[in-house]
Design an enzyme around this catalytic site. Structure first.
Site, short mmCIF file in Angstrom:
data_model
loop_
_atom_site.label_atom_id
_atom_site.label_comp_id
_atom_site.label_asym_id
_atom_site.label_seq_id
_atom_site.Cartn_x
_atom_site.Cartn_y
_atom_site.Cartn_z
N ASP A 17 -17.25 -24.95 -33.32
CA ASP A 17 -18.40 -25.65 -32.75
C ASP A 17 -18.14 -25.93 -31.28
O ASP A 17 -17.02 -26.19 -30.87
CB ASP A 17 -18.66 -26.95 -33.52
CG ASP A 17 -17.44 -27.87 -33.55
OD1 ASP A 17 -16.37 -27.42 -34.01
OD2 ASP A 17 -17.54 -29.03 -33.09
N ASN A 41 -7.58 -31.43 -37.16
CA ASN A 41 -6.57 -31.70 -36.13
C ASN A 41 -5.20 -31.11 -36.45
O ASN A 41 -4.27 -31.26 -35.65
CB ASN A 41 -6.45 -33.21 -35.87
CG ASN A 41 -5.99 -33.98 -37.09
OD1 ASN A 41 -6.02 -33.47 -38.20
ND2 ASN A 41 -5.58 -35.21 -36.87
N HIS A 75 -19.38 -29.89 -37.35
CA HIS A 75 -17.99 -29.52 -37.07
C HIS A 75 -17.54 -28.31 -37.92
O HIS A 75 -16.51 -27.70 -37.63
CB HIS A 75 -17.08 -30.71 -37.38
CG HIS A 75 -16.02 -30.97 -36.34
ND1 HIS A 75 -16.04 -30.44 -35.06
CD2 HIS A 75 -14.89 -31.73 -36.39
CE1 HIS A 75 -14.98 -30.85 -34.39
NE2 HIS A 75 -14.26 -31.62 -35.17
N ASN A 113 -10.24 -30.88 -31.16
CA ASN A 113 -9.00 -31.14 -31.88
C ASN A 113 -8.45 -29.92 -32.60
O ASN A 113 -7.23 -29.74 -32.69
CB ASN A 113 -9.20 -32.28 -32.89
CG ASN A 113 -9.32 -33.63 -32.21
OD1 ASN A 113 -8.78 -33.84 -31.12
ND2 ASN A 113 -10.03 -34.55 -32.84
#
Length: 225
Positions: free
Chosen positions: A91, A66, A19, A112
């Site tokens: 990503d 997020n 991520h 997110n």
């Protein structure tokens, strides 16, 4: 002036996660192109420098994935930029590992970090989609992106990051095609062609046999070797 945003989660716990490939991309650009030391601002780590003719602000939000849009929106307003001046490195599950694509605008596809950015500045910004592959089952996605890259991934990951750095000035100059080509040349470098063996004889002629200078005794001895 442009704003390059890398998406990831702050802290050493997440540093090597899939991520966090967006953070990794900005770190490589900053290191290779002599950007200023990272400092805290806009709820993020920020570094400034130049890529070709363009002044670039590198931004890694420290709000966790997020809430990334809070930091991006704050920086955009401070520098009086528009969404078109912003490029986000993130990503991408829908691209194979080692693949990379540049995209202008569009949806967030459930990411997110992109969802949060959409909420704060809209969707009309540029994205660098960095492929990490898909675990094969939607239920496995969260655990997959929050795990570190495997040892087997290190070679292609390093190639991608080097390619991103190689082509960063092209990206800043609006040359997305050249940027993607720079990455491709790192990930899949052209193979070197081996030249055919050359004969000393003139073209079209057979080389004459070399003269046997052995003595009769040597010729006889060679027969029994």
């Amino acid at each position: 002036m442009q704003l390059f945003v890398g998406l990831g989660n702050p802290g050493t716990k997440y540093a090597a996660n899939r991520h966090n490939i967006g953070f990794m991309a900005l770190d490589r650009i900053a290191e290779d192109h002599g950007f200023a030391p990272w400092r805290g601002k806009f709820q993020a780590s920020v570094s400034e420098g130049r890529l070709g003719r363009e002044k670039i602000i590198l931004l890694k939000p420290e709000t966790f994935m997020n809430l990334s849009g809070q930091s991006v929106g704050e920086a955009m307003r401070f520098f009086k930029l528009t969404p078109q001046d912003i490029t986000v490195f993130h990503d991408e599950l829908d691209l194979a590992p080692g693949k990379l694509r540049v995209k202008q605008g569009g949806g967030h596809a459930g990411h997110n970090g992109l969802r949060s950015i959409h909420q704060h500045i809209g969707e009309n910004y540029q994205r660098v989609r960095m492929g990490i592959g898909h675990p094969g089952d939607k239920k496995l996605v969260s655990g997959y992106v929050l795990r570190d890259f495997a040892k087997a991934d290190q070679d292609w990951l390093d190639d991608v990051l080097r390619g991103v750095s190689d082509g960063a000035a092209d990206l800043a100059d609006g040359e997305a095609g050249k940027f993607m080509n720079a990455v491709a040349l790192r990930v899949n470098p052209p193979r070197k062609k081996t030249a055919p063996a050359q004969s000393d004889a003139p073209k079209g002629k057979i080389a004459a046999p070399t003269e046997d200078t052995r003595t009769p005794l040597q010729k006889l001895a060679d027969k029994f070797r």
